[in-house]
Enzyme design. Structure first.
Site, PDB file in Angstrom:
ATOM      1  N   ASP A  10      22.162 -69.859 -60.412  1.00 27.78           N
ATOM      2  CA  ASP A  10      21.735 -69.277 -61.697  1.00 27.78           C
ATOM      3  C   ASP A  10      20.443 -69.956 -62.168  1.00 27.78           C
ATOM      4  O   ASP A  10      20.414 -70.579 -63.218  1.00 27.78           O
ATOM      5  CB  ASP A  10      22.849 -69.427 -62.758  1.00 27.78           C
ATOM      6  CG  ASP A  10      23.258 -70.868 -63.024  1.00 27.78           C
ATOM      7  OD1 ASP A  10      23.078 -71.736 -62.136  1.00 27.78           O
ATOM      8  OD2 ASP A  10      23.740 -71.154 -64.138  1.00 27.78           O
ATOM      9  N   HIS A 241      21.799 -81.871 -60.737  1.00 23.39           N
ATOM     10  CA  HIS A 241      23.189 -81.479 -60.429  1.00 23.39           C
ATOM     11  C   HIS A 241      23.289 -80.666 -59.137  1.00 23.39           C
ATOM     12  O   HIS A 241      24.081 -80.990 -58.249  1.00 23.39           O
ATOM     13  CB  HIS A 241      23.750 -80.604 -61.558  1.00 23.39           C
ATOM     14  CG  HIS A 241      23.788 -81.260 -62.888  1.00 23.39           C
ATOM     15  ND1 HIS A 241      24.741 -82.180 -63.237  1.00 23.39           N
ATOM     16  CD2 HIS A 241      23.002 -81.113 -63.981  1.00 23.39           C
ATOM     17  CE1 HIS A 241      24.547 -82.571 -64.482  1.00 23.39           C
ATOM     18  NE2 HIS A 241      23.488 -81.947 -64.944  1.00 23.39           N
TER      19      HIS A 241
HETATM   20  O1  RIB Z   1      26.752 -78.714 -65.452  1.00 26.86           O
HETATM   21  C1  RIB Z   1      25.661 -78.624 -64.600  1.00 26.86           C
HETATM   22  C2  RIB Z   1      25.516 -77.220 -64.086  1.00 26.86           C
HETATM   23  O2  RIB Z   1      25.318 -76.360 -65.204  1.00 26.86           O
HETATM   24  C3  RIB Z   1      24.344 -76.992 -63.167  1.00 26.86           C
HETATM   25  O3  RIB Z   1      24.677 -76.021 -62.206  1.00 26.86           O
HETATM   26  C4  RIB Z   1      23.248 -76.526 -64.091  1.00 26.86           C
HETATM   27  O4  RIB Z   1      22.358 -75.663 -63.433  1.00 26.86           O
HETATM   28  C5  RIB Z   1      23.981 -75.908 -65.251  1.00 26.86           C
HETATM   29  O5  RIB Z   1      24.047 -74.559 -65.216  1.00 26.86           O
HETATM   30 CA    CA Z   2      23.202 -74.122 -61.740  1.00 26.90          CA
END
Ligand code: RIB
Ligand code: CA
Length: 314
Positions: A10, A241
């Site tokens: 996303d 992340h």
């Molecule tokens: O919590 C971190 C996640 O949420 C990652 O995938 C970041 O892109 C957000 O959407």
């Molecule tokens: Ca993400």
């Protein structure tokens, strides 16, 4: 041999960094990007995925659009204060030339996995509607996926969008519950490890100079995301992340994992919380230990993972 992957995403600033790794890493064969709402609306996610592939000179990579909303709950507005309204830090973006694949993300996943039985790793770093829909289309998919890697959840760390829930789980807890309990080889890469990794301005300077036009977009969007991290976590840099999911796939030696049973709370104040019952541990009754066993990441060499990301992209 290269590892074939489908990257479900996303984008999103940290997604963009991970997409760059998926596009560039010599040991990965990126079979396609599938998009979902989450950090942005799904149309924006698709535009960003197409753009990032174009900037990397990889417009041969199919991009298939997927979920526009959660399976059951009402959607919250996208977090424009974290990723920008355009998902890439509100920097001006070049025109996108390519078009999305005509198939839905779920159909693309089913077709691609079935064309390469036992080989494909599904790496998902957004809300899990596309994987849930793929399981709905073909429940036997679980037998032909080599590995599922999910960025999401939190075992001991607490949440980032509620006191207990991580964003990807919270955004579609019903889909997450289906995917995490489907009975396929799955590893959860959650906040327990991603909050131990920091991509610093020095890392990003290396990435910017190593990635041409793609590097400029990664660096521009990082600057916006970094402001958010400075304000809310007090760190100079950002947590990469989504890149951590790829780091686990390629460098599992940098992580420690535990095996056990996962489920996701779907209702009320704890919605989106991931519950983990370690394998072999007896609780007061067996209800937390009935789902198929999976692996969760609990520890990481965060400095080496952050250096690895910058090394791959510089
Ligand atoms: O919590 C971190 C996640 O949420 C990652 O995938 C970041 O892109 C957000 O959407
Ligand atoms: Ca993400």
């Amino acid at each position: 041999m290269k590892q074939p992957i489908i990257f479900d995403t996303d984008p999103g600033v940290d997604d963009a960094q991970a997409i760059a790794i998926a596009l560039r890493h010599p040991e990965l064969d990126l079979l396609g990007l599938t998009t979902t709402y989450g950090n942005v609306d799904v149309e924006v996610a698709t535009r960003n995925a197409l753009l990032l592939a174009q900037l990397a000179g990889r417009d041969d990579v199919p991009v298939a659009q997927g979920a526009a909303a959660p399976l059951v709950k009402t959607r919250y507005p996208p977090p424009a204060h974290i990723h920008g309204a355009n998902g890439l830090g509100d920097i001006p973006l070049p025109e996108v030339k390519g078009k999305a694949n005509p198939r839905t993300a779920a159909q693309f996943i089913v077709d691609t996995v079935n064309a390469h039985p036992g080989q494909v790793a599904l790496v998902a770093v957004g809300p899990l509607g596309n994987l849930a829909a793929a399981l709905q289309l073909d429940p036997t998919l679980t037998e032909r996926v080599k590995q599922v890697v999910i960025m999401g959840g939190s075992i001991r760390e607490g949440g980032n969008v509620t006191p207990v829930a991580e964003a990807n789980m919270f955004n579609d807890p019903h889909a997450a519950r289906r995917v995490l309990t489907a009975g396929w080889p799955l590893t959860l890469v959650g906040l327990d490890v991603t909050h131990r990794c920091v991509l610093t301005p020095a890392h990003m300077a290396r990435i910017e100079s190593g990635q041409g036009e793609l590097g400029r977009v990664l660096a521009g969007s990082y600057a916006f995301y970094r402001d958010f991290y400075q304000e809310f976590l007090g760190i100079d840099g950002c947590c990469p992340h989504d890149s951590c999911a790829l780091a686990w796939l390629l460098r599992p030696d940098l992580f420690t994992t535990a095996r056990g049973h996962l489920t996701v709370v779907t209702e009320d104040d704890a919605e989106g919380q991931t519950l983990f019952a370690p394998e072999g541990r007896a609780f007061i009754d067996s209800r937390w230990s009935r789902t198929p066993a999976v692996d969760v990441c609990l520890g990481v060499d965060g400095e080496t993972v952050s250096d690895w990301i910058a090394d791959v992209l510089s």
